[in-house]
Write an enzyme that holds these catalytic residues in place. Structure first.
Site: not given
Length: 453
Positions: A284-285
């Site tokens: 998710h980064g």
């Protein structure tokens, strides 16, 4: 954005070999093993490249004695042998988990007493899958209901050896599918550790986050290999690579991460962190936040530098996520909103993205799909002096034509957010660098094309 486990594992293998099917401008993680952190002439600060930590990292004095950890070798609990070796070689020694040995941990170990000691993990360590025991006896860390298999802390502790620590996560993935309120243990509980190097080490199948670094400082994480997906159609959820909380002067570098949530997350009251030379797949980064989750709490994240990242098959790339100004619910086991604080001096410099939903994502409406609620109760948490630069690649097309979003809750809380040298396309072609923007000074957003939300 969803990919099968097989595709993720294949991409992760390519990353671990320093390979992708796309040309990229970023460097691959350094595969060269470093000397023991307590070796003569070893400088922890000089090993942080290309960017040094915000403050010099203390060195370790030489270790003068060695203890080898015994094992039953038959999946009986070896915890007493581990604890005995740690106590014997604490204050100036090295504890060795031998390369040809298998170790089982079935007891929650409090290792916050450590000082001037190395854990040379050459063998294979695996936690038991007794979910009832670990829910009852794991160390509850309070924040976001975090629970850890163990607590490791103290002063000047190094963990290396290129062995493996296995969280035996499949039982937890299956159980979480049935009951999303269970307390899943975090594989590495770094709690109150001041000074040390962690890596090279391999981490596999964590039930939840891989690292929870809390109330710690002056740490280098170098050459960490993270991986381990579900072996069935149940997702291994919330398997963040690192969650850093109330900690400062941390460096994370030269690592490969294949997981199912944030690659790195800067939780409340995290300052002075360098993250560089990472390959993240399926995540998710690299995220500031989430922040503002707890009403009455003040969350501060300052002085973060993220450099030279490869981000593949992810929901987000460079991300700042803030809860709205009123309580909301993201899921049954994650609710929040109404907190205050500030985000300041954050730089994302050099990121190659491929198949990423939002390569750049700034939101103050995290955890809430109802935009009206966010507009009626805007976050008061301020965001200032943020730089996104040298970010290139391709989105997944999930929000076509948008490849990013920079949306603040009001023009009063965001200032000095800059973009430069951005080149992001979507797989269907058409316009590039299209962003949703709101309540932000668009004259500072160079090389992107803002549309109103």
């Amino acid at each position: 954005m969803k990919l099968t486990s097989t595709l993720l594992q294949t991409a992760g293998l390519l990353l671990s070999l320093g390979l992708t099917t796309e040309a990229r401008s970023v460097q691959k993680p350094d595969p060269v093993q470093k000397p023991s952190p307590a070796a003569k002439g070893y400088s922890r600060t000089e090993l942080c490249k290309p960017h040094h930590p915000f403050k010099p990292l203390p060195s370790s004095p030489p270790r003068t004695k060695t203890c080898h950890v015994s094992t039953y070798g038959d999946e009986r609990d070896d915890s007493k042998f581990i604890l005995s070796a740690l106590k014997e070689c604490n204050n100036g020694g090295k504890v060795v988990f031998d390369a040809d040995k298998f170790y089982t941990i079935g007891t929650a170990l409090d290792m916050t007493f450590l000082k001037h000691v190395d854990l040379d993990i050459q063998g294979y360590i695996k936690f038991t899958n007794d979910t009832d025991y670990w829910q009852e006896n794991g160390f509850f860390q309070t924040y976001q209901n975090a629970t850890t298999f163990f607590q490791l802390g103290g002063e000047d502790v190094n963990i290396y050896g290129n062995g493996t620590i296995d969280g035996n996560g499949q039982a937890w993935y299956d159980l979480y599918e049935i009951d999303d309120l269970i307390l899943r243990p975090i594989l590495m509980g770094i709690i109150g550790l001041n000074g040390g190097t962690i890596g090279p080490i391999n981490l596999r199948y964590s039930p939840q986050w891989y690292h929870f670094v809390a109330n710690s400082s002056d740490l280098l994480f170098d050459q960490i290999n993270i991986g381990g997906l579900s072996n069935n159609n149940i997702t291994a959820s919330n398997t963040d690579g690192w969650d850093i909380y109330r900690s400062s002067n941390i460096v994370i570098q030269n690592s490969v991460i294949v997981n199912g949530d944030d690659c790195v997350s800067f939780k409340p009251n995290t300052t002075d962190v360098i993250v560089q030379n990472l390959s993240c797949n399926g995540s998710h980064g690299i995220s500031v936040g989430s922040l503002g989750q707890y009403e009455g709490e003040v969350d501060i994240v300052e002085n973060i530098y993220v450099y030279n990242i490869t981000m593949l098959n992810a929901e987000n790339g460079a991300r700042i996520k803030v809860w709205p100004g009123v309580a909301s619910e993201l899921s049954a086991d994650l609710q929040g909103g109404g907190g205050s604080g500030s985000v300041k001096n954050i730089t994302y410099d050099g990121m190659y993205v491929y198949n990423v939903d939002y390569p750049i994502d700034v939101t103050q409406c995290y955890g809430q799909d109802n935009l009206t609620l966010c507009n009626d109760y805007p976050s008061s948490l301020t965001i200032a002096d943020v730089y996104f630069k040298n970010i290139h690649g391709t989105s997944s097309g999930a929000y076509n034509p948008d490849v990013g979003t920079i949306v603040c809750s009001s023009p009063d809380v965001c200032s000095n957010i800059y973009t430069s040298d951005i080149s992001l396309t979507n797989p269907t072609g058409g316009d590039f660098n299209v962003f949703s923007c709101a309540n932000v000074n668009e004259t500072l957003l160079a090389t992107i094309n803002c549309t109103s939300t």
